[in-house]
Design a protein around this motif. Structure first.
Motif, PDB file in Angstrom:
ATOM      1  N   VAL A 110       0.696  -1.220   0.131  1.00 18.35           N
ATOM      2  CA  VAL A 110       0.067  -0.025  -0.051  1.00 18.35           C
ATOM      3  C   VAL A 110       0.677   1.185   0.035  1.00 18.35           C
ATOM      4  O   VAL A 110       0.801   2.305  -0.787  1.00 18.35           O
ATOM      5  CB  VAL A 110      -0.946   0.096   1.060  1.00 18.35           C
ATOM      6  N   LEU A 111       1.746   1.288   0.971  1.00 19.18           N
ATOM      7  CA  LEU A 111       2.697   2.533   0.984  1.00 19.18           C
ATOM      8  C   LEU A 111       3.469   2.822  -0.224  1.00 19.18           C
ATOM      9  O   LEU A 111       3.553   3.960  -0.693  1.00 19.18           O
ATOM     10  CB  LEU A 111       3.308   2.440   2.349  1.00 19.18           C
ATOM     11  N   PRO A 112       4.227   1.916  -0.915  1.00 17.89           N
ATOM     12  CA  PRO A 112       4.553   2.082  -2.198  1.00 17.89           C
ATOM     13  C   PRO A 112       3.818   2.631  -3.296  1.00 17.89           C
ATOM     14  O   PRO A 112       4.322   3.490  -3.834  1.00 17.89           O
ATOM     15  CB  PRO A 112       5.364   0.676  -2.580  1.00 17.89           C
ATOM     16  N   ILE A 120      -6.429   0.211   3.025  1.00 16.01           N
ATOM     17  CA  ILE A 120      -6.422   1.503   2.254  1.00 16.01           C
ATOM     18  C   ILE A 120      -6.892   2.754   2.969  1.00 16.01           C
ATOM     19  O   ILE A 120      -6.389   3.728   2.965  1.00 16.01           O
ATOM     20  CB  ILE A 120      -7.088   1.499   0.908  1.00 16.01           C
ATOM     21  N   ALA A 121      -8.293   2.432   3.679  1.00 12.51           N
ATOM     22  CA  ALA A 121      -8.642   3.423   4.209  1.00 12.51           C
ATOM     23  C   ALA A 121      -7.896   4.139   5.661  1.00 12.51           C
ATOM     24  O   ALA A 121      -8.117   5.289   6.194  1.00 12.51           O
ATOM     25  CB  ALA A 121      -9.923   3.054   4.874  1.00 12.51           C
ATOM     26  N   VAL A 139      -2.928   4.138  -9.057  1.00 15.86           N
ATOM     27  CA  VAL A 139      -4.460   4.455  -8.896  1.00 15.86           C
ATOM     28  C   VAL A 139      -5.338   3.183  -9.208  1.00 15.86           C
ATOM     29  O   VAL A 139      -6.240   2.919  -8.394  1.00 15.86           O
ATOM     30  CB  VAL A 139      -4.818   5.645  -9.496  1.00 15.86           C
ATOM     31  N   ARG A 140      -5.026   2.418 -10.228  1.00 17.82           N
ATOM     32  CA  ARG A 140      -5.626   1.236 -10.662  1.00 17.82           C
ATOM     33  C   ARG A 140      -5.526   0.242  -9.559  1.00 17.82           C
ATOM     34  O   ARG A 140      -6.610  -0.341  -9.082  1.00 17.82           O
ATOM     35  CB  ARG A 140      -5.017   0.788 -11.869  1.00 17.82           C
ATOM     36  N   SER A 141      -4.237   0.126  -9.207  1.00 21.45           N
ATOM     37  CA  SER A 141      -3.995  -1.117  -7.951  1.00 21.45           C
ATOM     38  C   SER A 141      -4.782  -0.873  -6.798  1.00 21.45           C
ATOM     39  O   SER A 141      -5.134  -1.509  -6.146  1.00 21.45           O
ATOM     40  CB  SER A 141      -2.637  -1.082  -7.712  1.00 21.45           C
ATOM     41  N   LEU A 142      -4.725   0.569  -6.362  1.00 25.46           N
ATOM     42  CA  LEU A 142      -5.179   0.776  -5.110  1.00 25.46           C
ATOM     43  C   LEU A 142      -6.693   0.875  -5.083  1.00 25.46           C
ATOM     44  O   LEU A 142      -7.552   0.518  -4.165  1.00 25.46           O
ATOM     45  CB  LEU A 142      -4.979   2.474  -4.796  1.00 25.46           C
ATOM     46  N   ILE A 182      -5.535   9.865   0.422  1.00 26.93           N
ATOM     47  CA  ILE A 182      -5.877   9.217  -0.694  1.00 26.93           C
ATOM     48  C   ILE A 182      -6.875  10.088  -1.771  1.00 26.93           C
ATOM     49  O   ILE A 182      -6.881  10.036  -2.733  1.00 26.93           O
ATOM     50  CB  ILE A 182      -6.165   7.460  -0.621  1.00 26.93           C
ATOM     51  N   ILE A 183      -8.057  10.415  -0.830  1.00 31.45           N
ATOM     52  CA  ILE A 183      -8.869  11.008  -1.357  1.00 31.45           C
ATOM     53  C   ILE A 183      -8.648  12.417  -1.864  1.00 31.45           C
ATOM     54  O   ILE A 183      -8.967  12.746  -3.306  1.00 31.45           O
ATOM     55  CB  ILE A 183     -10.077  11.232  -0.309  1.00 31.45           C
TER      56      ILE A 183
END
Length: 566
Positions: free
Chosen positions: A106-108, A142-143, A126-129, A149-150
């Motif tokens: 997630v961090l990378p 992710i949250a 952004v596709r992966s996340l 992120i938002i």
């Protein structure tokens, strides 16, 4: 490189463990081979079970932290392939997504989302996340970075078209970053293919950013951030386009926000949102049903009903005879109920709307769908036949007046015919509405044209819409400067014409081809930014310092200095 070839290497799990620490020019070839496998076999558990996610995460982290390593040999390709591999394997299988999260990817990925390298890596990050956020069991991972992120996804969706144009499409061929060109065309293809692919990727970057936002919005998370007034305005201009027609774009996000009271209140107070919903609801757009759903939800909410009804009533009144849309049945009845749910208050003077147009639209809907139906149910067969004959005569009279240049009198005659024409005579009413729409077109009354042609299209079959009405509405939308809506109607018109001719050699009429060409240029993804003069001499956006203190152009500029190496 195929999977069989890769499997010949001894102890592939050890290879994944050692790859991030080793310097090897073959890394790119290996990753490209794995990428091909991940794209074609995303549900195959072999590589995920061997530590692929931890390896990809560490490679991305090294690329972000070690600039010298990134710019050595062909390492610049590595973070793109690594993030893409993560996204492909986490797309479908929840267990793969869980393994990826537990492998600290997630961090990378967020580092790439921050723009630490370029827009190309942002796209796959952004596709992966988005895939990780779409699974219930990995959403919370992710949250944990929700606000950042938002904000990043909102910023990317608003600015990515400009970024791609100024960093790539608007740059001379000789000055483009070569590895970007190679990734876009896989080393094969001319400048035209390169530009077309860049447009597709820019659209995907925007739509995938919206998808990531939607993963939070559908859970009611951070609506205070997403419902930012400026962002909602920008959202109205985001659509997948013809290059990415599977994505609902901005209207998909708007539809999600309509499920929440806070979202509905923000949308109801946005003039731009209401305009795009009304326009899309009366168009050939694939997402027409979403726009209608949004308007109905806003009307059913007592706190937003009287904010939006003055805008929505006229548009929805044109759709009350729509029988079906996609898989939805009795759409017109649902619209009628939403419009008339408290009409008795208006009818008997207990409620006064601020908009006379809205009151008129509600009255017309009541007269058409309630009063007129009751009257016609009581009519005898003889009376219906008399009306049918009279309508035929009025139609001919209207046609004569139209062709003799008495356009306003033709409108009056068509209106009389429509008032008398029984509701069951759908085919006759289609022609009358469409002919009156053509008359309004000559009178340059675009809104009246859209209203009449939409009513004609609602009466016709969705499988075979009335072609003349499509073409007339396309012209009306062109008059209003609504290129997307005009283009969609043009394409539907051409599709219907070619389908009706039932021949492989059906020709597109010149007038339609000309209109399509005009609207394709107007709806080109980069049309707005291409006109902008806020560019430097090289056609590249000037470096700016981002939220995280990173010079977002630094890597790109270093790559350009070494452009001959890639």
């Amino acid at each position: 490189m195929n999977k069989t070839c890769l499997s010949k290497k001894p102890n592939f799990a050890r290879c994944f463990r050692e790859m991030p620490q080793r310097d090897d020019q073959e890394h790119v070839l290996v990753l490209r081979g794995i990428w091909n496998i991940a794209m074609t076999q995303p549900d195959d558990p072999e590589f995920p079970s061997l530590g692929i996610f931890e390896c990809m995460g560490k490679l991305i982290q090294r690329a972000v932290k070690d600039r010298q390593w990134l710019l050595r040999d062909q390492n610049i390709y590595i973070p793109y392939y690594a993030a893409h591999i993560i996204g492909s394997y986490t797309m479908n299988k929840v267990q793969f997504a869980e393994k990826a999260v537990n492998s600290s990817v997630v961090l990378p990925l967020i580092e790439l989302l921050r723009g630490k390298i370029s827009w190309v890596e942002q796209r796959v990050a952004v596709r992966s996340l988005g895939h990780l956020a779409s699974h219930a069991t990995t959403f919370e991972a992710i949250a944990e970075h929700e606000v950042e992120i938002i904000k990043l996804a909102m910023e990317i969706s608003c600015n990515c078209i400009k970024t791609v144009y100024r960093r790539f499409v608007g740059v001379k061929d000789s000055k483009r970053v070569k590895y970007h060109s190679d990734l876009l065309t896989t080393g094969l293809g001319d400048l035209e293919i390169e530009n077309r692919k860049a447009e597709e990727w820019a659209s995907q970057l925007q739509c995938w950013s919206l998808y990531l936002l939607n993963c939070f919005a559908c859970k009611g998370r951070s609506l205070n951030l997403i419902c930012n007034k400026h962002f909602l305005k920008e959202l109205c201009g985001m659509w997948g386009g013809l290059a990415n027609c599977a994505s609902p774009g901005g209207i998909g996000c708007i539809r999600t926000l309509c499920d929440f009271k806070a979202g509905r209140e923000s949308l109801a107070n946005s003039k731009e949102v209401m305009e795009i919903l009304c326009n899309t609801s009366r168009s050939s757009d694939d997402w027409q049903y979403m726009a209608i759903d949004c308007l109905l939800l806003l009307l059913k909410d007592t706190d937003t009903r009287y904010i939006v009804i003055h805008t929505a009533a006229s548009s929805l009144a044109d759709l009350v005879e729509l029988r079906s849309l996609k898989e939805r049945k009795k759409v017109g009845e649902a619209i009628t109920q939403a419009l008339l749910q408290d009409y008795h208050k208006i009818k008997y003077g207990d409620l006064k709307l601020s908009s006379q147009d809205a009151e008129r639209a509600l009255k017309e809907t009541w007269d058409l769908m309630v009063e007129r139906r009751k009257r016609e149910e009581l009519m005898s067969e003889e009376e219906l036949k008399e009306r049918k004959d009279l309508v035929g005569m009025l139609k001919q009279e209207g046609n004569k007046k139209f062709w003799s240049g008495q356009i306003e009198k033709a409108v009056t005659t068509y209106t009389k015919a429509l008032d008398l024409c029984p509701l069951k005579m759908r085919k006759e009413r289609i022609v009358l509405y469409s002919n009156r729409g053509q008359s309004y077109l000559l009178l340059h009354n675009a809104e009246a044209v859209i209203s009449d042609t939409t009513r004609a299209l609602c009466l016709s079959s969705t499988a075979s819409p009335h072609r003349k009405s499509l073409w007339r509405r396309a012209q009306a939308y062109d008059m209003k400067g609504l290129a997307k809506e005009s283009l969609m109607d043009c394409l539907m018109f051409i599709h219907g014409r070619m389908k009706a001719e039932k021949t492989k050699h059906a020709k597109i009429p010149y007038f339609a081809a000309r209109m399509i060409h005009k609207q394709m240029n107007a709806t080109w993804l980069f049309s707005t930014v291409a006109k902008s003069k806020n560019k430097d001499d090289a056609g590249v956006e000037k470096p700016r310092v981002g939220e995280h203190g990173e010079d977002l152009c630094q890597v790109t500029e270093e790559i350009k200095e070494r452009n001959g190496e890639w």
